[in-house]
Scaffold this motif. Structure first.
Motif, PDB file in Angstrom:
ATOM      1  N   LYS A 228      51.041 -68.421   3.760  1.00 45.07           N
ATOM      2  CA  LYS A 228      50.997 -68.534   5.223  1.00 45.07           C
ATOM      3  C   LYS A 228      52.340 -68.127   5.827  1.00 45.07           C
ATOM      4  N   GLU A 231      55.270 -65.614  10.582  1.00 49.37           N
ATOM      5  CA  GLU A 231      55.051 -64.673  11.679  1.00 49.37           C
ATOM      6  C   GLU A 231      53.581 -64.317  11.876  1.00 49.37           C
ATOM      7  N   PHE A 232      52.694 -64.825  11.022  1.00 48.10           N
ATOM      8  CA  PHE A 232      51.278 -64.493  11.144  1.00 48.10           C
ATOM      9  C   PHE A 232      50.660 -65.174  12.359  1.00 48.10           C
ATOM     10  N   TYR A 236      44.980 -66.694  10.636  1.00 47.78           N
ATOM     11  CA  TYR A 236      45.152 -65.729   9.554  1.00 47.78           C
ATOM     12  C   TYR A 236      45.947 -66.375   8.414  1.00 47.78           C
ATOM     13  N   VAL A 238      47.039 -65.245   3.923  1.00 45.66           N
ATOM     14  CA  VAL A 238      46.931 -64.219   2.887  1.00 45.66           C
ATOM     15  C   VAL A 238      46.516 -64.870   1.575  1.00 45.66           C
ATOM     16  N   ALA A 257      45.774 -59.569   4.524  1.00 41.47           N
ATOM     17  CA  ALA A 257      45.570 -60.542   5.594  1.00 41.47           C
ATOM     18  C   ALA A 257      44.094 -60.929   5.651  1.00 41.47           C
ATOM     19  N   ASP A 285      51.472 -56.560  11.045  1.00 42.75           N
ATOM     20  CA  ASP A 285      52.366 -56.606   9.886  1.00 42.75           C
ATOM     21  C   ASP A 285      52.190 -55.398   8.975  1.00 42.75           C
TER      22      ASP A 285
END
Length: 312
Positions: A228, A231-232, A236, A238, A257, A285
């Protein structure tokens, strides 16, 4: 000696095709532009440069065969001597690339690595650290002499493990060849749900980067670690796996993502079982479009027995 000097670094082990690549480049009209080219040769192989080509392309050849003499001060001496517009360095494959030091005003414009495919397994198994430093920042990696070789897909995965952004080209006597066809994949693209295990996850990840069109609208299922990034955007995370790219100290996290409304409930580093649809979308990103997963199901699970995977 004014302004930044563009530098083109061509590296690879001895007899890997560096001289042939540079010779081809020098002979192209687009490279025969205004001003001199300084070609610094750091090892001399069986192939020599043609004097007529050097003259025609206004290229000055200098040899630095001793690594101890490859210093910023020596390079500046050569620049003052020839006053080139651009510099090509045919770097010695036995010199560790990470130790290369250039004058502050020399800017690497492009790095290319050439690899003799027929000897790649030997170098990869016995000199992996040297090879890794060569390819880590290369924009273009050329495998030549691929005639009669059948395991090129694994060669590509081995190099992509170290440098995921590089363009990789395979060539035989007839020219450029394609490598990874659908039949080479360890899973079927016709499956309703593509289940990924430790080995196939890395292959899927790299193939999805190279051929995202193969997976658009398909559902993949795998066990991954939830990452996590701060900046996500909300919603969202990953899901992915840690992979050993070169050695135990050289790890990369592989993952795309993932859109999931329950992302806020996940903990960083938590293991999850994920089923998700693959779509091609813009994501900030990525700096553009790329594979984005849309979660169908996310469930907490235990860590797998082997937490670190391999690309090959």
């Amino acid at each position: 000696m004014t302004g930044m000097k563009p530098v083109y670094v061509i590296n690879g082990f001895l007899e890997s095709g560096k001289t042939e690549f540079i010779t081809y480049t020098l002979d192209q009209p687009y490279f025969q532009v205004k001003g001199r080219t300084l070609l610094i040769l750091c090892e001399e192989g069986e192939t020599e440069y043609d004097e007529d080509l050097l003259k025609r392309s206004r290229t000055e050849l200098e040899v630095i065969a001793d690594e101890g003499e490859f210093t910023p001060s020596r390079l500046i001496e050569l620049e003052k001597k020839h006053r080139p517009e651009r510099i090509i360095i045919e770097y010695n494959g036995m010199w560790n690339y990470k130790d290369m030091k250039l004058p502050w005003h020399w800017s690497i414009e492009q790095q290319v690595t050439t690899i003799d495919a027929s000897t790649f397994p030997m170098y990869f198994n016995n000199m992996k650290s040297l090879l890794a430093e060569m390819v880590r920042k290369s924009e273009l990696i050329i495998f030549n002499r691929c005639d009669g070789l059948e395991d090129l897909s694994s060669y590509k995965r081995s190099v992509k493990a170290i440098n995921r952004r590089a363009e990789i080209v395979f060539e035989d006597a007839g020219g450029e060849i394609d490598t990874l066809i659908e039949e080479d994949l360890p899973y079927s693209l016709d499956e309703k749900v593509i289940s990924l295990d430790n080995r196939s996850f890395g292959i899927w990840y790299l193939d999805c980067l190279d051929h995202p069109e193969r997976y658009m609208g398909k559902t993949v299922q795998f066990t991954g670690m939830a990452l996590k990034p701060d900046e996500f955007p909300e919603g969202y995370f990953v899901p992915g796996r840690l992979a050993m790219t070169c050695c135990a100290d050289d790890m990369a996290f592989l993952g795309f993502a993932c859109v999931y409304e329950g992302a806020g409930t996940l903990e960083d580093g938590q293991w999850v079982e994920v089923a998700a649809e693959v779509r091609l979308e813009y994501f900030a990103d990525y700096g553009g479009e790329g594979p984005v997963l849309h979660a169908v199901r996310v469930e907490r699970t235990r860590a797998p027995r082997e937490e670190i995977i391999s690309f090959v």
